[in-house]
Motif scaffolding. Structure first.
Motif, short mmCIF file in Angstrom:
data_model
loop_
_atom_site.label_atom_id
_atom_site.label_comp_id
_atom_site.label_asym_id
_atom_site.label_seq_id
_atom_site.Cartn_x
_atom_site.Cartn_y
_atom_site.Cartn_z
N ARG A 58 0.83 -1.21 0.00
CA ARG A 58 0.00 0.00 0.00
C ARG A 58 0.86 1.26 0.00
O ARG A 58 0.52 2.25 -0.64
N LEU A 59 1.97 1.23 0.70
CA LEU A 59 2.84 2.40 0.76
C LEU A 59 3.50 2.68 -0.58
O LEU A 59 3.67 3.85 -0.97
N THR A 60 3.89 1.65 -1.30
CA THR A 60 4.59 1.86 -2.57
C THR A 60 3.67 2.42 -3.65
O THR A 60 4.15 2.93 -4.67
N LYS A 61 2.36 2.35 -3.44
CA LYS A 61 1.43 2.99 -4.36
C LYS A 61 1.50 4.51 -4.22
O LYS A 61 1.11 5.24 -5.13
N VAL A 62 1.98 4.97 -3.06
CA VAL A 62 2.12 6.40 -2.80
C VAL A 62 3.55 6.86 -3.09
O VAL A 62 3.77 7.90 -3.70
N ARG A 63 4.52 6.05 -2.62
CA ARG A 63 5.93 6.34 -2.85
C ARG A 63 6.64 5.05 -3.23
O ARG A 63 6.70 4.10 -2.45
N ALA A 64 7.19 5.02 -4.42
CA ALA A 64 7.85 3.82 -4.91
C ALA A 64 9.07 3.45 -4.09
O ALA A 64 9.51 2.30 -4.08
N ASP A 65 9.63 4.44 -3.36
CA ASP A 65 10.84 4.19 -2.58
C ASP A 65 10.53 3.80 -1.13
O ASP A 65 11.44 3.72 -0.30
N ALA A 66 9.29 3.52 -0.82
CA ALA A 66 8.92 3.12 0.55
C ALA A 66 9.60 1.80 0.93
O ALA A 66 9.79 0.91 0.10
N GLU A 67 9.94 1.70 2.21
CA GLU A 67 10.56 0.49 2.74
C GLU A 67 9.91 0.15 4.08
O GLU A 67 9.58 1.04 4.86
N VAL A 68 9.73 -1.14 4.34
CA VAL A 68 9.15 -1.61 5.59
C VAL A 68 10.08 -2.62 6.24
O VAL A 68 10.58 -3.54 5.57
N ILE A 69 10.33 -2.44 7.54
CA ILE A 69 11.07 -3.42 8.32
C ILE A 69 10.16 -3.90 9.45
O ILE A 69 9.60 -3.09 10.19
N GLY A 70 10.00 -5.20 9.57
CA GLY A 70 9.20 -5.78 10.63
C GLY A 70 10.07 -6.24 11.78
O GLY A 70 11.08 -6.93 11.55
N PHE A 71 9.71 -5.86 13.00
CA PHE A 71 10.44 -6.28 14.19
C PHE A 71 9.56 -7.14 15.08
O PHE A 71 8.37 -6.85 15.26
N GLU A 72 10.15 -8.17 15.66
CA GLU A 72 9.46 -9.03 16.62
C GLU A 72 10.43 -9.44 17.72
O GLU A 72 11.64 -9.57 17.50
#
Length: 273
Positions: A58-72
């Motif tokens: 969903r974020l890359t539809k707004v900004r192609a350079d979006a990045e997600v890191i998941g922490f647990e």
């Protein structure tokens, strides 16, 4: 930085599309849209990495350079998510193999390398099992990791994502806004959100508290707008929120957000007394 992850393990249930309402909110936020580095953290992603994949999509539809890191906190959950990521990279899923997503072991300290700071941290259903007294310190720990102008989005939702609420917390650790988000189709009353309020508010839905005043007023206006249900739940909700605003509630945003089943107010208008 802490030598071991900060926080307590949670049940970590995860469902496909469970966090779609919060995904949409983050994607529209100024913290994400204007960030020099559009890095978003999915903190406490749970038993599956699917929420991180959905958020990144969903974020890359707004900004192609979006990045997600998941922490647990649980290394086993990180390993599970990494195996899922391997499938994504191999093209064995419906997600793009090129999604900028990764997973790591961590908690409230958000251990990023080389001093990197995220534009946003999403912590949904993380504090639900904590004590209310723990909330300010948890907010402060996470907010301290944000980039200037960044935002922490902390809240909760039901298991299938039809009822959700969250607080926007600034990089200074100050809560700024409260949002409730509801699937309007088949909604009996907006006050159902009471069972899915953020930890800072869930025990405050009692007479004399501001959140109780808001939910009581919203339910009342929803009932008054019942004749509009002929035209659909959206029109009924729009009328209820419009009435709240006329009554003096400092509703933020406009009809484009209300149509989504969202209602946002400044934190001060619902903060515990």
């Amino acid at each position: 930085m802490a030598s071991s992850p900060l926080g307590h393990p949670t049940r970590g249930t995860t469902g496909t599309n469970r966090l779609r309402r919060n995904d949409r909110w983050i994607a529209a936020s100024a913290a994400f849209r204007t960030a020099a580095d559009p890095l978003v953290i999915d903190l406490g992603f749970g038993a599956s990495g699917v929420t991180a994949f959905e958020l990144a999509t969903r974020l890359t539809k707004v900004r192609a350079d979006a990045e997600v890191i998941g922490f647990e906190l649980d290394p086993a959950r990180v390993a599970t998510a990494q195996a899922q990521l391997d499938d994504v990279r191999a093209g064995r899923t419906n997600f793009s193999p090129d999604l900028r997503v990764s997973f790591a072991h961590g908690g409230f300290e958000v251990p990023l390398p080389a001093g990197r700071r995220p534009a946003a941290i999403r912590a949904m259903n993380v504090l639900r099992q904590y004590d209310e007294a723990d909330v300010p310190d948890a907010w402060a720990s996470m907010a301290a990791r944000l980039s200037p102008g960044g935002m922490l989005f902390e809240g909760t939702c039901d298991e299938i994502g039809r009822i959700a609420s969250w607080v926007d917390v600034s990089s200074a650790g100050e809560p700024e806004r409260f949002t409730l988000s509801l699937r309007l189709a088949e909604l009996e009353r907006p006050g159902i959100i009471a069972e899915r309020l953020p930890k800072a508010l869930i025990h405050r839905n009692v007479p004399g508290e501001r959140i109780h005043d808001l939910l009581t007023a919203l339910d009342r206006e929803w009932e008054r707008a019942a004749p509009l249900s002929t035209f659909g739940a959206t029109q009924r909700f729009l009328a209820a929120v419009t009435a709240l605003k006329r009554l003096g509630w400092p509703v933020i945003g406009g009809r484009s957000r209300w149509r989504l089943g969202e209602l946002t107010v400044p934190w001060d208008s619902v903060a515990p007394r």
